[in-house]
Write an enzyme that holds these catalytic residues in place. Structure first.
Site, PDB file in Angstrom:
ATOM      1  N   THR A 131      -8.400 -11.405   5.867  1.00  0.00           N
ATOM      2  CA  THR A 131      -7.418 -10.486   6.438  1.00  0.00           C
ATOM      3  C   THR A 131      -7.809 -10.058   7.851  1.00  0.00           C
ATOM      4  O   THR A 131      -9.000 -10.064   8.200  1.00  0.00           O
ATOM      5  CB  THR A 131      -7.331  -9.241   5.520  1.00  0.00           C
ATOM      6  N   ASP A 132      -6.817  -9.632   8.624  1.00  0.00           N
ATOM      7  CA  ASP A 132      -7.117  -9.080   9.950  1.00  0.00           C
ATOM      8  C   ASP A 132      -7.735  -7.684   9.849  1.00  0.00           C
ATOM      9  O   ASP A 132      -8.239  -7.152  10.840  1.00  0.00           O
ATOM     10  CB  ASP A 132      -5.857  -9.041  10.836  1.00  0.00           C
ATOM     11  N   GLU A 133      -7.688  -7.083   8.650  1.00  0.00           N
ATOM     12  CA  GLU A 133      -8.193  -5.709   8.507  1.00  0.00           C
ATOM     13  C   GLU A 133      -9.707  -5.629   8.720  1.00  0.00           C
ATOM     14  O   GLU A 133     -10.243  -4.546   8.959  1.00  0.00           O
ATOM     15  CB  GLU A 133      -7.792  -5.133   7.143  1.00  0.00           C
ATOM     16  N   TYR A 156     -11.690  -1.801   0.987  1.00  0.00           N
ATOM     17  CA  TYR A 156     -11.083  -3.140   0.895  1.00  0.00           C
ATOM     18  C   TYR A 156     -11.523  -4.010   2.071  1.00  0.00           C
ATOM     19  O   TYR A 156     -12.054  -5.104   1.884  1.00  0.00           O
ATOM     20  CB  TYR A 156      -9.550  -3.037   0.857  1.00  0.00           C
ATOM     21  N   LYS A 160     -13.901  -7.408   2.207  1.00  0.00           N
ATOM     22  CA  LYS A 160     -13.444  -8.702   2.733  1.00  0.00           C
ATOM     23  C   LYS A 160     -14.351  -9.148   3.890  1.00  0.00           C
ATOM     24  O   LYS A 160     -14.662 -10.331   4.019  1.00  0.00           O
ATOM     25  CB  LYS A 160     -11.992  -8.603   3.207  1.00  0.00           C
ATOM     26  N   LEU A 196       3.851  -1.807   0.908  1.00  0.00           N
ATOM     27  CA  LEU A 196       4.917  -1.083   1.610  1.00  0.00           C
ATOM     28  C   LEU A 196       6.319  -1.673   1.382  1.00  0.00           C
ATOM     29  O   LEU A 196       7.231  -0.955   0.945  1.00  0.00           O
ATOM     30  CB  LEU A 196       4.622  -1.044   3.117  1.00  0.00           C
ATOM     31  N   PRO A 211       8.009   7.167   0.424  1.00  0.00           N
ATOM     32  CA  PRO A 211       6.855   7.887   0.992  1.00  0.00           C
ATOM     33  C   PRO A 211       6.240   7.186   2.191  1.00  0.00           C
ATOM     34  O   PRO A 211       5.652   6.114   2.062  1.00  0.00           O
ATOM     35  CB  PRO A 211       5.857   7.893  -0.186  1.00  0.00           C
TER      36      PRO A 211
END
Ligand code: NAD
Ligand code: TYD
Length: 349
Positions: A131-133, A156, A160, A196, A211
Site C-alpha cells: 500500500t501507499d500508506e 496497519y 505493511k 469508505l 459518518p
C-alpha cells in the site's frame, strides 16, 4: 508460472485479481488460492470460478500464520510463483486490535518468504501487494515516488511497511526473485462495506447517517480495482526483480467530495422519498487517531517501464461501483447479515 499461489484470493482485491487472470488475461497455469476466510474473505466473491475453471483453480482454506501448513501447500502443489494479497487491511480495526495485523501481515509474510526460500530453485517470482500508506502522510503538495522514505502512521501501515522490508531483504540477502507494488486506495465490486466507498453507498441507500471523519478534507488517490489488477499482472510478467512499483489512479479526491458524489449519483438513479437530497445524511464525526492527511502517487515508473495507465476515471469507476452494489443486493444482504459466515462455518467447520 505454472502453479501460482495467490494468498487472500477471497478478499476484495484478490478475488478481482483471480477473476481477471482467469477470465481476461489468457493465463494458462493453475491458481492455488490460499485464504483462511476471515470476516473479509467471502467465497461468494468467486462464484462460478470453481465450475468454469475446475482444471485451473483450487481453493484451500489455510492460514498464512501457520508455517507448517503453508510449507505443505508449497510442496503438494509444486508452487513456482506467489502473489501475496492476504492481510488484515482495515486501518480502523488496526487501531482497535493491532495484534492480528502483526501476526498476519508480518509473521504471515515471513512464513511465505521462508517457504519460497526453501523452494528457491523453483520459485520464479514472489510478488508482494502493498500500500501507499507505508509512506505516511503528504502535505498539500508533492507525490509518493518509489524513493520516498517509509514513515507509516497506523498499526496497519506499520505492519505493511515491515512486510515490505522483509520482502526486500529476501531479495538482497537470498536472491529471492521478488517484486513489490505500493498502491493507492482501491474501490469497486466486492469491497467489504467497512471501507469508505461501499459503506457510504449502502448507508445512503438505507437512509442511515454518513459518518465523515474530521473535516472531511483528507485526500486519497483512488484507483478502480480492475486497474490495480492489470497493473499487478504487468509487474508480475514484465517487472524487474527486486524493484518496487507505485500504482495510483491520478484521482486525488477529498473524502467529503466523494461522499457528496455518491449522494448525488444515487439521488439521480433513485430519487429519495423522504428528503430533498441524501447529502442531508452527511454527519461529521470525531477524527480517526493518526489520520493521514493526503496520499498521492507518482506512477511515472510503472507507466514508463511497463506502459501501464489506469483505464477508469473516478467518474466512470464510481458509476460502475454504485451500479454493482445496486445489482448485487443478495451479496450485500448476506454480507450485512453475516449469513456468508454461517455458510463458511457449515462448509468448513
Ligand atoms: P481484504 O481485507 O478485502 O482481503 C484480505 C483477504 O486476506 C481476505 O480474503 C482474508 O480472509 C485473507 N486473510 C486475512 N488473514 C489471513 C491469514 N492469516 N491467512 C490467510 N488469509 C488471510 O483486503 P484487500 O482490500 O483485498 O487488500 C488485499 C491486499 O492489498 C492487502 O495486502 C492490502 O494491504 C493491499 N492493498 C489494499 C488496498 C485497498 O485499498 N484495499 C490498497 C493497496 C494495497
Ligand atoms: P478507508 O476506506 O478506511 O481507507 P484508508 O483508511 O485505508 O485510506 O478510508 C478512506 C478515507 O475515508 C480515510 O481518510 C478515512 C475516511 N473515512 C471516513 O471519513 N468515514 C468512514 O466511515 C470511513 C470508513 C473512512
Amino acid at each position: 508460472m505454472q502453479n501460482l499461489l495467490i494468498t487472500g484470493g477471497s478478499g476484495f482485491i484478490g478475488s478481482n485479481f483471480i477473476q481477471y487472470i482467469l477470465r481476461d488475461s489468457g493465463f494458462q497455469g493453475r491458481v492455488v488460492n490460499v485464504d483462511n476466510l476471515t470476516y473479509a474473505g467471502n467465497p461468494e466473491n468467486l462464484t462460478g470460478i470453481e465450475d468454469a475453471f475446475h482444471n485451473q483453480y483450487i481453493f484451500i482454506r489455510s492460514d498464512i500464520r501457520d508455517l507448517g501448513a503453508i510449507r505443505d501447500i508449497f510442496q503438494e502443489f509444486d508452487i513456482d510463483a506467489v502473489c501475496h494479497f492476504a492481510a488484515e487491511s482495515h486501518v480502523d480495526r488496526s487501531i482497535m486490535e493491532p495484534d492480528a495485523f502483526i501476526q498476519t501481515n508480518i509473521v504471515g509474510t515471513f512464513n511465505l518468504l521462508e517457504c519460497a526460500r526453501i523452494h528457491q530453485g523453483q520459485i520464479t517470482l514472489f510478488h508482494h501487494v502493498s500500500t501507499d500508506e507505508v509512506f505516511g502522510s503528504l502535505g498539500e503538495t508533492g507525490f509518493f515516488t518509489e524513493a520516498t522514505a517509509y514513515s507509516p502512521n497506523s498499526p496497519y501501515s506499520a505492519s505493511k511497511a515491515a512486510s515490505d522490508h522483509l520482502v526486500r531483504a529476501y531479495f538482497k540477502t537470498y536472491g529471492l526473485p521478488v517484486t513489490i507494488s505500493n498502491c493507492s486506495n482501491n474501490y469497486g465490486p466486492y469491497q467489504f462495506p467497512e471501507k469508505l466507498i461501499p459503506l457510504m453507498i449502502l448507508n445512503a441507500l438505507e437512509g442511515k447517517p454518513l459518518p465523515v471523519y474530521g473535516d472531511g478534507k483528507n485526500i486519497r488517490d483512488w484507483l478502480y480495482v480492475k486497474d490495480h489488477c492489470i497493473a499487478i499482472w504487468e509487474i508480475m510478467r514484465h517487472g524487474r526483480k527486486g524493484e518496487t512499483y507505485n500504482i495510483g489512479g491520478r484521482n486525488e479526491m477529498e473524502n467529503i467530495r466523494i461522499v457528496e458524489m455518491i449522494c448525488d449519483n444515487l439521488d439521480q438513479m433513485i430519487p429519495p422519498e423522504d428528503r430533498s437530497s441524501r447529502r442531508e445524511l452527511i454527519t461529521f464525526v470525531k477524527d480517526r487517531p493518526g489520520h493521514d492527511r493526503r496520499y498521492a502517487i507518482d506512477c511515472t515508473k510503472i507507466s514508463n517501464e511497463l506502459g501501464w495507465t489506469p483505464v477508469e476515471t473516478f467518474e466512470t469507476g464510481i458509476c460502475k461501483t454504485i451500479q454493482w452494489y445496486l445489482d448485487h443486493t443478495e451479496w450485500v444482504e448476506r454480507v450485512k447479515t453475516g449469513e456468508y459466515q454461517n455458510w463458511i462455518k457449515k462448509q468448513y467447520g
